[in-house]
Design a protein around this motif. Sequence first.
Motif, PDB file in Angstrom:
ATOM      1  N   PHE A   1       0.909  -1.340   0.172  1.00 52.23           N
ATOM      2  CA  PHE A   1      -0.060   0.141   0.063  1.00 52.23           C
ATOM      3  C   PHE A   1       1.011   1.377  -0.037  1.00 52.23           C
ATOM      4  O   PHE A   1       0.914   1.891   1.158  1.00 52.23           O
TER       5      PHE A   1
ATOM      6  N   VAL B   1       0.785   8.623   2.974  1.00 48.76           N
ATOM      7  CA  VAL B   1      -0.086   9.338   3.751  1.00 48.76           C
ATOM      8  C   VAL B   1       0.312   9.241   5.349  1.00 48.76           C
ATOM      9  O   VAL B   1       0.169  10.178   6.121  1.00 48.76           O
TER      10      VAL B   1
ATOM     11  N   TYR C   1       0.486   4.067  -1.304  1.00 49.15           N
ATOM     12  CA  TYR C   1      -0.506   5.450  -0.832  1.00 49.15           C
ATOM     13  C   TYR C   1      -0.383   5.590   0.550  1.00 49.15           C
ATOM     14  O   TYR C   1      -0.306   6.595   0.863  1.00 49.15           O
ATOM     15  N   LEU C   2      -0.621   4.536   1.270  1.00 50.80           N
ATOM     16  CA  LEU C   2      -0.974   4.561   2.628  1.00 50.80           C
ATOM     17  C   LEU C   2       0.553   5.106   3.375  1.00 50.80           C
ATOM     18  O   LEU C   2       0.407   5.638   4.269  1.00 50.80           O
TER      19      LEU C   2
END
Lengths: 113, 167, 645, 473
Positions: B50, B56, B52-53
């Motif tokens: 992940f 973030v 993207y996580l």
Amino acid sequence: MSELFSNFFSGSIPMEAYLGISLIMFFAGVYGFLTRKSLLMILISIELMLNAADINFVTFNRYLYPERLEGFYFTLFTIAIAACETAVAIAIIINIYRNLNSVEVGNLDQMKE
Amino acid sequence: MAEQIIFYVLAVIITVFSILAVTSKQIIRSATYLLFVLLGTAGLYLLLGFSYLFAVQIAVYAGGIMVIFIFAILLTNRPGENVKSELPIRRLVALVTSVAGLAFCGHIIYWNVKKVIQLPLMEELTPQKLGHIMMGTDKYQYLLPFEMISILLLACIVGAIMVARRR
Amino acid sequence: MQYTLLILVLPLLSFIVLGLVDSKWKPKVAGTIGTIVLGIITALSYYTAFEYFTLHKVAGVYEKVIVYDMEWLRFTDALHINLGILLDPISVMMLVVISTISFMVNIYSLSYMDGEKGFQRYYAFLSLFTFSMLGLVVATNIFQMYIFWELVGVSSFLLIGFYYTKPSAVAAAKKAFIVTRFADLFFLIGILILSFYTKTFDFTILTAEHTTVFAGTTGITFMGFSVLSWAMAGIFIGGAGKSAMFPLQIWLPDAMEGPTPVSALIHAATMVVAGVFLVARFFPVYYFQTPEVLHGIAYVGAFTALFAAVIACVQTDIKRVLAFSTISQIAFMMVALGVSGYEGHEGTGYMASMFHLFTHAMFKALLFLGAGSVIHAVHSNEIKDMGGLRKYLPITNWTFLIACLAIAGIPPFSGFFSKDEILSASYEFSPFIGGLMTFVAALTAFYMFRLYYSIFWGKDYTIKASSHGHDDHGAGHTPHESPFAMAFPLIFLAAVTCVAGFIPFGEFVSSTGADYHIHINLTVAIVSVVVASISILIATMMYRKQSTTPDKLAKIFSGLYKGASNRFYIDEVYMFITKNIVFNNISRPIAWFDRHVIDATMDGFANTTQWVSLRIKGFQSGQLQQYAYVFLFGTLLIAVLLFIF
Amino acid sequence: MDYSSFLQMREELSLIGVMIFLLIFDIFASKNLIKYFQPIAFVLFAVHIILNCVPRDAFEVAGGMFQYHPMQTYIKTILNVGTLIVLLQAHKFLNNEENKIKRGEFYFLIFSTLLGMYLMISSGNFLLFFIGLETASIPMAALVAFDKYKNNAAEAGAKYILSAVFASSISVFGISLIYGSTGTVYFSDLATLITGTPLQIMAFVFFAVGLFFKISLVPFHLWTPDVYEGAQTNITSYLSVISKGSAVFVLFTLLVKVFGNLIDQWQPILWGLAVISITIANIFAIRQKNLKRFLAFSSISQAGYIILAIISGTAIGMTSLVYYVLVYVFSNLAAFGVLSVIEERTGKVALDDYNGLYQTNPRLSFVMMLALFSLAGIPPFAGFFSKFFVFAAAIDQGFYVLVFIALLNTIISLYYYLLVIKAMFLTKSETPIELIKSDFPLKLSLVICTMGIMLIGLFSAIYNQIAVFGFGI
């Protein structure tokens, strides 16, 4: 245990390993919450607890239910909520510091019984 | 093999620094250890695919929350002054309870989750796809919570400013 | 008979209006309005009674008329709560009693409460009380009754605590409320059990003679008794709380701290007989389904009657004497219900109980209002501050004497007739109870005349300095007869007391609704009159001393005992026996027991709770982390317990 | 991408509209206009209530993430009315010189917590539920610390937010385990997937304590008295009534809708919690000298009574619960209203200060007495009926012992409610609180509450109307 070793050499990581990390993190956070004397440190402990839940979500999503991204998005929103909560909590702690000139949790016992 | 090594390194980092973060005497160190834990978590996300996580986590936690923390610590902490520690007996009670809880939960979880060893295949998460899910209104799409959390953020900003600003 | 609805609506309106305007109107205006409304209600009640007893007799039996019925809350399809008006002989009789006494008290208070702060609110509360009491007696179902039952409790709480700010009054209102609420808990449980098994709240269904609603309860037992027995016992405990049966009688004497007209209305005539009314309302259920509970009621009643009468002999506060006398007399009514059979002559007890309820309401209200008049005159409740008042308060004197004769059971006053019926019913049930009740009747005569002589005869009234009395009256004045507004109710009630005995009560009220002809049981009547006379004689000898103006009655008595023997010698023997043996060894210990053991038990509950509370306060330490620890521990404990069990 | 379905969420949208309008108005309005801030807010909010008080047909938004059922209109309207009453009571406090500047924030935060409760009530998904839960509690912490220069308020704020976040992190950890064992967070899918495996049971316990915390059941209640005491009184009343009311409703819907298969687990939990909540809260309430703490413990025991409605898990229980909340809103807000006006004018909150209140403020003491009678469950005030219905709902499912314990506790509670009434009416004081002239909004709020207490019990239509929708989830 033997599974763990065989997995180690076969090049895969079992899901329980991730869950174990998150559990340790969670209960470390709990321990911190119960024992730290400073409000900020208590807040740090809470971050650990929230983060542990995040790891759970992501792990379950990736290992068990990869077809949809529910855990992924839950984590995303939880991070945002953690940010909100930290902001307000820190504002309140700073306010306490202004009033009492201290951030020790032991001072917060004016009201009891 | 490389994945294992990375994972176990991250695991050790997270475990050790979690424990250090809640036991360290100095608050600034505590915060730093927390940062390491958060970065380690971000690493785990990356390891699970992940990315993207991962971004973030680093942007919000390391870039946002930790900054507020350090700011608050510097504001409230007088240099050289260690935080008093809790009475040993209370620490012991808390420790016993936490370890008991850990053992109990670990036991339940370990014996009740599906045993999955291999990472299943997952289609690639393109930013377009993520954005589509975020902006959709069907089942398994997340526009509604997205809107609602924006209101939560606004409310928290208003609340935090109201509490923190001077007279 | 739709107009009966007005009987309920008018006092409610009066309460709302008087409550809302509060102090905006002049006290006189508010008082007048309240009184006029009560007057209208009284007229309506009388008219209802007239119409009911003339029109609603079907085949020689007074039927139950449901004048008004509205479905109010539908709980399940089978179980629903209605609001309505049920007229039957006892509810009509209660309407008459309540409205009459309430009307008299309203008139009386115009003068008695004159100048008190919150006069308007006092009248508002009186209206509220009248409303709730009337609603209670006309209830068509047990739930409606329960609601009004509690409302009666609330308004009585408000009235007891109305204006006396003495520390003792502080506790009294609360105590009355809590004790009765405690009893009501059992009432509610009784209602819940009863409705759970019968699926109805309706009185007409529950008390029908050949009902099948109890079929569901057969064979279901709990600790050796049938569930129905438990339910009916629970309901009786509720009634015992309101009617001050042993051991729940502790609130009534304390409640005397309220204004005297309130005592007359609530604690003598109306609210305290609600328990008797309740048992009478459920009488067919008690009689046919749970006779063992009914007999229990008889024994509880008999014991209470004796207990309260003995205590009454040593009280020195005139209102307390009257309070214990009330407890004793209500116990008479309970006994009568408990020993009663169902049909025809068997049902004497039921009829007698209602008859006594009726006559007692009149003469006991009269006694209280008379006591109020005395207190108004001398500004004290204590017997020691009184004496020789008959020349200052002639009207009060005569009316009080009539009431005393009535309660003592001397013909031709009303109490004689009703008490005689109770005694004969008791003798038929068991000679032991009969004998006991006769003895209590003798005690009654004794302590009432002790009271009467202590107030109106004996030593001369001495005008005291400012140790007693209200500021606004000034001390050291001569006691004077009350104004007309206070005298009128006395005269009216005395007149009723003189004639009420001749009402053919059995023709109106009986357990089946059929006619019942009262036969005076001559043996019982003569015995009780003789015993009562002897008691009065003893009281006369002991307390009439220092009299300067002998009057007719006294002449008869003094002639009787002068001729019999050496007056002083007997007097001293009597004094020795009564003062040293009876008072010191029997009455005082019982009074002490009442005050210290029973009261202390109640206080003990409160103190235990306080003590526990003190022990565990450490949990609320104010420390965040301890809270979190308890939180976490609770969570884990729940989880672990779930897996263990 | 069809956003038009969002328009169905009328309650939420109109509340957001009111919030945003007030925020902008507060920032940009001129000196002349700003005087009318509170009246405008009242009117707008009242319009919002009226627009949204009619139940509609059930619908779903966003694929079941948001589920509406007509029953929700009732509970939301009850919460709305309660909020309006709180705002009316806070009117004078917010017009004080020092608070004027924070007025806009106050309204914004109140409305955002209310929005959070709406989301909790209507959510059909744990994600939206969690966001709702946090929206209802994080801004609340800012409100608790509203009087920020008072030490007690600051302390209460810190205690509240740290406890709340502790509870919600345990709760979200539970949700993560639920997700792990079922693979979804949608309520509609979960109902069948939750089968009672040990993991799910543990996850349920972890999740549920978050709600127990909000309802403040013993032993998750310890924060309650401290926070209630420290917070400004109007906030306290909001916290004790609105926040609690929404949480009990949500608890019930979740237990039945999502955890229906775990009924053998949650019934004993609730049984135990109800008993200890009522009893312990009663025991603590007796010894309180501060009326705010006193009412805090009283509200904990009230929460215990509400559990009796939840434990039945039936449609009657649901109706009783909504009815109970309705009555509780009026009774508790009446008590808090009196408390707040007295604290606002005189700063007095101790029980002893209330001695002889009746001599000087007969009306306030009268309202207080009605409220306490209603809370104690004395007929014919509304509180009696609400208690009766929850008892009946529990009896219906055979919880005799529980009901008996609860009934015994009503006697204890009567004792301490009467302590206050005694102080006001019977105890004489040399220096009673002086005559307090209340402003119009406060009077209005107390009149609404009084009417509610006196009349709700007497109009059966209200209960029947609620019962129309039966379960309503």
